[in-house]
Design a protein around this motif. Sequence first.
Motif, PDB file in Angstrom:
ATOM      1  N   GLU A  40      -3.574 -41.583  12.342  1.00 52.14           N
ATOM      2  CA  GLU A  40      -2.777 -41.875  13.534  1.00 52.14           C
ATOM      3  C   GLU A  40      -1.966 -40.635  13.898  1.00 52.14           C
ATOM      4  N   TYR A  41      -2.208 -40.126  15.099  1.00 50.40           N
ATOM      5  CA  TYR A  41      -1.495 -38.943  15.575  1.00 50.40           C
ATOM      6  C   TYR A  41      -0.491 -39.366  16.640  1.00 50.40           C
ATOM      7  N   GLU A  42       0.737 -38.899  16.495  1.00 51.86           N
ATOM      8  CA  GLU A  42       1.798 -39.261  17.441  1.00 51.86           C
ATOM      9  C   GLU A  42       1.409 -38.858  18.862  1.00 51.86           C
ATOM     10  N   GLY A  43       1.565 -39.809  19.779  1.00 50.93           N
ATOM     11  CA  GLY A  43       1.278 -39.544  21.179  1.00 50.93           C
ATOM     12  C   GLY A  43      -0.176 -39.699  21.574  1.00 50.93           C
ATOM     13  N   GLU A  44      -1.058 -39.960  20.602  1.00 51.93           N
ATOM     14  CA  GLU A  44      -2.476 -40.134  20.901  1.00 51.93           C
ATOM     15  C   GLU A  44      -2.874 -41.589  20.673  1.00 51.93           C
ATOM     16  N   ARG A  45      -3.719 -42.106  21.581  1.00 52.98           N
ATOM     17  CA  ARG A  45      -4.075 -43.528  21.542  1.00 52.98           C
ATOM     18  C   ARG A  45      -5.561 -43.776  21.295  1.00 52.98           C
TER      19      ARG A  45
ATOM     20  N   ARG B 122      -5.088 -47.986  15.981  1.00 56.62           N
ATOM     21  CA  ARG B 122      -3.870 -48.506  15.349  1.00 56.62           C
ATOM     22  C   ARG B 122      -3.957 -50.019  15.190  1.00 56.62           C
TER      23      ARG B 122
ATOM     24  N   GLY C 188      -0.694 -48.820  21.475  1.00 51.77           N
ATOM     25  CA  GLY C 188      -0.899 -47.661  20.608  1.00 51.77           C
ATOM     26  C   GLY C 188      -2.343 -47.281  20.434  1.00 51.77           C
TER      27      GLY C 188
ATOM     28  N   SER D 193      -6.631 -37.279  23.625  1.00 49.57           N
ATOM     29  CA  SER D 193      -6.349 -37.365  22.182  1.00 49.57           C
ATOM     30  C   SER D 193      -6.970 -36.158  21.478  1.00 49.57           C
TER      31      SER D 193
END
Length: 297
Positions: free
Chosen positions: A172-177, A72, A68, A223
């Motif tokens: 934390e943004y969904e789909g971004e690491r 994260r 992640g 991202s």
Amino acid sequence: MQITVFTPTYNRGYIIENLYKSLQKQTFRDFEWLVIDDGSIDNTEELFKEWKNEKNFFKIRYYKVENGGKHRAINKAIDLANGDVFFIVDSDDYLIPTALEKVASWFRTIENQVGFCGVSGNRGRTEIDVIGTTFKGDYIDATSLERNQFHITGDKAEVFYTHVLKKYKFPEYEGERFISEATVWEKMAYEGYKIRWFNETIYICNYLEDGLTQNMIQTFAKSPRGTALYMKQQIKFHNCGLKGKMAYYNLYYSFVKSQLNLKEAAAHMETSLFTMIASVILAETKKRLTGWRFYAN
């Protein structure tokens, strides 16, 4: 004082032993090694199973999670940490033997003082080859936003109070690491927190080809929301005027244009499509004029 040495890792089984061995040599002993394995598919897990059975004077706490991203992993580690202070040491780097002793000693100098979020030493390629620049003297008290004026440039070895970090989690943004660590460090600075920067190298740093630093443009591009937050904070924290804003809008689009069109980029930066287009045109015009002047001379 107990220190949490935190290491996020991903497929670094070939090099993380250097850090492990450096922790075994620490002169300060009241610390734990907290490791978040961000979904490695190499031999990292097997190494830690072996090392946890060895007779070390420090506790090893190893957790494997779904991939992640580093931010994260930091958020999770802050919740898990037992230490009073939190020291992020990357898996391709290592510490000099007195590193944690120096950290503890410098924290004692700010004990009971208001307005500090931590202390920081230098990173170096060796103990005498400092990353970036540093100042003259033993220490300086300054926020992360005041670094340049005191010649504190390049990556440093920041160590933060754990209770302060708990108030400043990474978005934390969904789909971004990825999101830049400066997003949080500078937010703390903007809200008044200082660091005591001490002029000693404690952290030996390697920038590997598979690391974030060497792949920064691609990392920012993948991202876009996290990168937009960082750029918007730069505009706010540095009180940018129109010229500065336009420069950041263009910089943002130069990073994310492989992922977003101009309209989407404008939306992420919370500006108008006209302004985003204008920033790109101005940057291209300046580039051409600069090139023409160079040619004409």
